[in-house]
Design a protein around this motif. Sequence first.
Motif, PDB file in Angstrom:
ATOM      1  N   ARG A  67       0.798  -1.253  -0.223  1.00  0.00           N
ATOM      2  CA  ARG A  67      -0.021  -0.026   0.141  1.00  0.00           C
ATOM      3  C   ARG A  67       0.741   1.342   0.022  1.00  0.00           C
ATOM      4  N   MET A  68       2.044   1.197   0.799  1.00  0.00           N
ATOM      5  CA  MET A  68       2.703   2.197   0.703  1.00  0.00           C
ATOM      6  C   MET A  68       3.624   2.624  -0.637  1.00  0.00           C
ATOM      7  N   GLU A  69       3.619   1.306  -1.348  1.00  0.00           N
ATOM      8  CA  GLU A  69       4.431   1.659  -2.944  1.00  0.00           C
ATOM      9  C   GLU A  69       3.310   2.417  -3.906  1.00  0.00           C
ATOM     10  N   ASN A  70       1.957   2.034  -3.580  1.00  0.00           N
ATOM     11  CA  ASN A  70       0.963   2.793  -4.143  1.00  0.00           C
ATOM     12  C   ASN A  70       0.825   4.280  -4.127  1.00  0.00           C
ATOM     13  N   VAL A  71       0.823   4.431  -2.852  1.00  0.00           N
ATOM     14  CA  VAL A  71       0.975   5.960  -2.343  1.00  0.00           C
ATOM     15  C   VAL A  71       2.145   6.658  -2.810  1.00  0.00           C
ATOM     16  N   ARG A  72       3.484   5.988  -2.832  1.00  0.00           N
ATOM     17  CA  ARG A  72       4.592   6.695  -3.456  1.00  0.00           C
ATOM     18  C   ARG A  72       4.278   6.930  -4.939  1.00  0.00           C
ATOM     19  N   ARG A  73       3.863   5.675  -5.762  1.00  0.00           N
ATOM     20  CA  ARG A  73       3.690   5.887  -7.171  1.00  0.00           C
ATOM     21  C   ARG A  73       2.518   7.000  -7.473  1.00  0.00           C
ATOM     22  N   SER A  74       1.504   7.003  -6.663  1.00  0.00           N
ATOM     23  CA  SER A  74       0.429   8.038  -7.129  1.00  0.00           C
ATOM     24  C   SER A  74       0.898   9.544  -6.668  1.00  0.00           C
ATOM     25  N   CYS A  75       1.963   9.660  -5.811  1.00  0.00           N
ATOM     26  CA  CYS A  75       2.405  11.045  -5.444  1.00  0.00           C
ATOM     27  C   CYS A  75       3.886  11.401  -6.512  1.00  0.00           C
ATOM     28  N   GLY A  76       4.065  10.463  -7.400  1.00  0.00           N
ATOM     29  CA  GLY A  76       5.043  10.727  -8.446  1.00  0.00           C
ATOM     30  C   GLY A  76       6.426  10.832  -7.811  1.00  0.00           C
ATOM     31  N   LEU A  77       6.615  10.060  -6.812  1.00  0.00           N
ATOM     32  CA  LEU A  77       7.784   9.895  -6.076  1.00  0.00           C
ATOM     33  C   LEU A  77       8.967   8.768  -6.645  1.00  0.00           C
ATOM     34  N   LEU A  78      10.135   9.079  -6.823  1.00  0.00           N
ATOM     35  CA  LEU A  78      11.030   8.073  -7.074  1.00  0.00           C
ATOM     36  C   LEU A  78      11.683   7.704  -6.087  1.00  0.00           C
ATOM     37  N   ASN A  79      12.180   6.461  -5.826  1.00  0.00           N
ATOM     38  CA  ASN A  79      13.002   5.899  -4.981  1.00  0.00           C
ATOM     39  C   ASN A  79      12.511   6.201  -3.557  1.00  0.00           C
ATOM     40  N   GLY A  80      11.362   6.713  -3.339  1.00  0.00           N
ATOM     41  CA  GLY A  80      10.460   6.898  -2.036  1.00  0.00           C
ATOM     42  C   GLY A  80      10.307   8.324  -1.764  1.00  0.00           C
ATOM     43  N   ILE A  81      11.305   9.159  -1.883  1.00  0.00           N
ATOM     44  CA  ILE A  81      11.406  10.483  -1.455  1.00  0.00           C
ATOM     45  C   ILE A  81      11.481  11.653  -2.539  1.00  0.00           C
ATOM     46  N   GLU A  82      11.892  11.332  -3.641  1.00  0.00           N
ATOM     47  CA  GLU A  82      12.351  12.509  -4.523  1.00  0.00           C
ATOM     48  C   GLU A  82      11.435  12.565  -5.891  1.00  0.00           C
ATOM     49  N   LYS A  83      11.281  13.466  -6.468  1.00  0.00           N
ATOM     50  CA  LYS A  83      10.735  13.589  -7.645  1.00  0.00           C
ATOM     51  C   LYS A  83      11.391  14.057  -8.754  1.00  0.00           C
ATOM     52  N   ASP A  84      11.113  13.983 -10.227  1.00  0.00           N
ATOM     53  CA  ASP A  84      12.101  14.281 -11.156  1.00  0.00           C
ATOM     54  C   ASP A  84      12.532  15.554 -11.097  1.00  0.00           C
TER      55      ASP A  84
END
Length: 79
Positions: free
Chosen positions: A9-26
């Motif tokens: 479920r945390m992986e789903n949250v991470r992906r829906s927020c557009g986060l890479l490697n957990g804490i950073e965006k592009d």
Amino acid sequence: METKLDKKRMENVRRSCGLLNGIEKDDIEVTLRSFSKWNLDVLVKEDGNQEKWWFTGLYGSPYLRDQNLVWNLLKRLSQ
């Protein structure tokens, strides 16, 4: 705040927020400075902005025996 979500479920949250490697965006560069079981300290630089800023997350242990350790960590991080 502690999360009660499992890994999937945390992986789903991470992906829906557009986060890479957990804490950073592009468009955001995050540099890990330090971490422990009580803190996460990162330097953040956003694209298009020359300024950098710090983010420090701190977990205050509920146990009195850890109080001095956490305060000393916070003092050190403030420098």
